[in-house]
Design a protein around this motif. Structure first.
Motif, PDB file in Angstrom:
ATOM      1  N   CYS A 218      -7.202  -0.297   3.651  1.00 44.09           N
ATOM      2  CA  CYS A 218      -7.361   1.089   4.125  1.00 44.09           C
ATOM      3  C   CYS A 218      -8.002   1.967   3.048  1.00 44.09           C
ATOM      4  O   CYS A 218      -8.284   3.137   3.286  1.00 44.09           O
ATOM      5  CB  CYS A 218      -6.022   1.669   4.575  1.00 44.09           C
ATOM      6  SG  CYS A 218      -4.973   2.274   3.235  1.00 44.09           S
TER       7      CYS A 218
ATOM      8  N   CYS B  95       0.843  -1.200   0.000  1.00 46.24           N
ATOM      9  CA  CYS B  95       0.000   0.000   0.000  1.00 46.24           C
ATOM     10  C   CYS B  95       0.879   1.250   0.000  1.00 46.24           C
ATOM     11  O   CYS B  95       1.835   1.341   0.764  1.00 46.24           O
ATOM     12  CB  CYS B  95      -0.901   0.001   1.233  1.00 46.24           C
ATOM     13  SG  CYS B  95      -1.870   1.522   1.373  1.00 46.24           S
TER      14      CYS B  95
ATOM     15  N   CYS C  75      -0.317   3.093   3.780  1.00 47.85           N
ATOM     16  CA  CYS C  75      -0.048   2.501   5.105  1.00 47.85           C
ATOM     17  C   CYS C  75       1.026   1.417   5.067  1.00 47.85           C
ATOM     18  O   CYS C  75       1.356   0.846   6.104  1.00 47.85           O
ATOM     19  CB  CYS C  75      -1.347   1.962   5.706  1.00 47.85           C
ATOM     20  SG  CYS C  75      -1.916   0.433   4.929  1.00 47.85           S
TER      21      CYS C  75
ATOM     22  N   CYS D 191      -5.992  -1.494  -1.156  1.00 50.14           N
ATOM     23  CA  CYS D 191      -5.642  -1.860   0.221  1.00 50.14           C
ATOM     24  C   CYS D 191      -6.908  -1.856   1.085  1.00 50.14           C
ATOM     25  O   CYS D 191      -7.876  -1.159   0.770  1.00 50.14           O
ATOM     26  CB  CYS D 191      -4.630  -0.856   0.760  1.00 50.14           C
ATOM     27  SG  CYS D 191      -4.104  -1.204   2.454  1.00 50.14           S
TER      28      CYS D 191
END
Ligand SMILES: [Zn+2]
Length: 364
Positions: free
Chosen positions: A24, A6, A9, A22
């Motif tokens: 996130c 990612c 992150c 990802c």
């Protein structure tokens, strides 16, 4: 090392997960270590799979290819300056997007996925549709309602299901993401396998220049599909010490839709509020490119720049280039408009890609 990583992150995932972003919510890249052996490269077939060790497909039996790539690099003069034009319009579907499609669809075959969705203003949709047809994968292509008729016909002729979405380019993306909840999102801007394909653009230039990096590459830029791939390729060569510098990457945007230009100029952390108008360079009219941060970092790292061109300038360049015997679509012409606006010397090696064929555009 072979992983998704990612860009926000740094979380990692295995490449055999059917994944396009990802957890996130951010975009992923692929970490993949390999080395080229120049003496071996020289004896391989003239297509982009000659860079096999750089392409993260595990089993050769999954490769979906039409023998694409290794497009000609033609030396000529443009606006009284010496340039090298890379004939990316000579791909099987008429645009450089086949670079990404051959790698992404090969991976999708490897994952045994049978149903995919993609959104595109035309060229990526045609490329994904063609390679899916060869792979026996069914694809749904979401396009803005106003896309050139020729591109829609091409997508449908390949057997894809076409969904015409009213409203903005973002409305089209949202419709595809919504549909991806029931299918796999084979996005040319989200899916990092697509960029593993477009990076071969860099390797070909390097090889055609007798294993050297050029000084400047001028690229039409919306989602950054070619720009990011070009960077990834040259960065890999630099890391392997096969070149000694990155080329300066020049991104050209339409002045009617130039979010990247504004973000770099004004040092913005988020997308500017744009009232996007129609432009003749429809292929790069992207108000919210999801890899914007990555693109801006690439421009800075390569000591490059982002410039804009007006529709008038694009039309003039289009006429100039057609009169040189090269038939291109208006989105491609913006790179030539960009070449007129930047300074470079006779000694500089300057590359301009013809990203899409004129036959794809309805000029009448
Ligand atoms: Zn993340």
């Amino acid at each position: 090392m072979k992983n998704f990583i990612c860009l926000k992150c740094s979380k990692e995932y295995g490449l055999n997960e059917p994944r396009w972003k990802c957890d996130c919510g951010n975009v992923l890249d692929i970490e993949y270590k390999y080395t080229f052996d120049i003496s071996k490269l020289k004896n391989r077939k003239n297509n982009l799979w000659r860079y096999r060790e750089s392409l993260p497909i595990e089993d050769d039996n999954n490769i979906i290819s039409f023998g694409e790539g290794f497009t000609p690099l033609v030396e000529t003069y443009y606006a009284e300056k010496k340039v090298l034009i890379k004939f990316e319009h000579l791909f099987p579907t008429g645009s450089f997007k086949d670079r990404g499609a051959t790698v992404l669809i090969s991976k999708i075959k490897e994952l045994k996925i049978k149903n995919i969705v993609e959104d595109s203003s035309g060229n990526a949709g045609a490329a994904i549709a063609a390679y899916s047809a060869k792979a026996g994968i069914h694809c749904h292509i979401y396009v803005p309602e106003k896309t050139s008729k020729n591109k829609l016909v091409q997508i449908e002729m390949f057997g894809a299901t076409l969904h015409k979405i009213p409203g903005t380019r973002e409305d089209t993306s949202n419709a595809a993401i919504e549909a991806s909840l029931r299918s796999f999102y084979a996005s040319h801007s989200w899916n990092p396998f697509f960029f593993q394909g477009t990076k071969t653009f860099a390797f070909e230039i390097w090889e055609q220049l007798n294993f050297k990096a050029p000084d400047i590459i001028i690229i039409p830029t919306g989602n950054g599909t070619l720009l990011i791939g070009t960077y990834l390729g040259f960065k890999d060569l630099l890391n392997q010490k096969l070149i000694d510098k990155l080329p300066r990457l020049v991104a050209v945007q339409s002045d009617k839709c130039a979010p990247l230009y504004k973000m770099l100029l004004e040092n913005l952390k988020d997308f500017p509020n744009l009232s996007t108008q129609e432009t003749i360079s429809e292929g790069i009219a992207i108000a919210r490119p999801i890899r914007a941060k990555q693109i801006i970092e690439i421009i800075k790292e390569s000591n490059g720049m982002i410039i804009t061109a007006t529709d008038e300038e694009i039309k003039n360049s289009l006429k100039d280039v057609c009169k040189m015997g090269i038939y291109l679509e208006p989105t491609s012409a913006i790179a030539f408009a960009g070449a007129k606006k930047i300074e470079f010397s006779e000694k500089d090696i300057v590359i301009i890609p013809v990203t899409g064929h004129g036959l794809k555009y309805n000029y009448q």
